[in-house]
Design an enzyme around this catalytic site. Sequence first.
Site, PDB file in Angstrom:
ATOM      1  CE  LYS A 233       8.579  -6.493 -14.332  1.00 27.60           C
ATOM      2  NZ  LYS A 233       7.248  -6.682 -13.748  1.00 27.60           N
ATOM      3  NE  ARG A 267       8.499  -1.503  -8.148  1.00 23.07           N
ATOM      4  CZ  ARG A 267       9.498  -2.206  -8.679  1.00 23.07           C
ATOM      5  NH1 ARG A 267       9.389  -2.710  -9.899  1.00 23.07           N
ATOM      6  NH2 ARG A 267      10.602  -2.414  -7.984  1.00 23.07           N
TER       7      ARG A 267
END
Length: 285
Positions: A233, A267
Site C-alpha cells: 500500500k 492478505r
Amino acid sequence: MVATTENTAADARATWCCGDLKFRRPAQVMGILNVTPDSFSDGGAHAEHTVAVTAGERMLAAGASWLDVGGESTRPGAGPISSTVELARVLPVIQALVQRGACVSIDTRKAEVARAALAAGVRMVNDVSAGADPAMLPLIAETGNAIVLMHAQGTPQTMQIAPRYDDVVAEVAAFFSARMNAARTAGVNEAQVLLDPGIGFGKTVAHNVALLRALPWLVQQFNRPLVLGLSRKRFLGALAGTVDPAARDGVGHVLHALLAEYVALLRVHDVPGAVAALALARSAA
C-alpha cells in the site's frame, strides 16, 4: 506500532469457526491474485487465466492457506466494471484452482459475481464495500458462507481525495457495529463474519498507523477474526521512501511479523516473503 495489550498467549491463539472454516491467530497467509489489467501493483500480470492459475499454484506451494481472486480493481481512482466482465475474468481461474484443492475467496462487491463464484466452489466472499449491494448479505445468509466486511471511506474513485476522520479508530469500530447489525438483520450468523479495517481505503498514513495500533483493541471489542491487507500500500511507500509497490515488501513483512498475532488472515502479494517473516517471528517468540 502495536499498542500495549493484556492479551494472554492463549488469547493470541484464539480460534473462530465460520461454518466448516476455522480461522485462528497468529495469522495465516492469503495470496492476492488479481485477474485485472489495472490493479495498482500487479495489474496485467495475471490477466490471462492460465498465467493466473500458475501464479496461484506457486502461492500455494510457497505456503499460502488461501487465494483471494479478484476481477475488478479497487485501487484509488479505479472505475467500476460490469458483472459480465468481472465473471469472465475470475470464473476460469476459480474453477481451475478449486479443482486443485485450493481454498479460494472471491474479492467482489457484486452479489451476482459472488453467487456464481460460490457455485464454482469459492469458500468465502471478500467484500470491500461491506455488503453495499442489497443482495449481498441475503446471499450470504442463504448460502452460509463466510464474508469479510471491510471498512472504506468513499469509493475507489474518491476514497483518497482528502480522507478525514474525527477519530478513525472509533469511526471504523462504529462502522463494524453497524454492518454486523445489518448482516444479522439479513439473517447472517455472526460466526460467518470476518472484519477488515481497510488499510489504505480512504485513509492517510496517520489513519493507517492508528488502525494498526488499534488491532488488539478491535479484536477484544468484536471477537471476530480480522483480515489485514497492507501489502504494497502507498502508506508503506511513505514510511519506506519508495514509490515502487514491489519495493515496499520489506517494510510490509516487518509489519506482518509484528501484527500476525492479532489477525487471522494477512492478505499479501509476496507470499514467500510473508511466510518467511511469520516463521522468523515464531522462532523469535
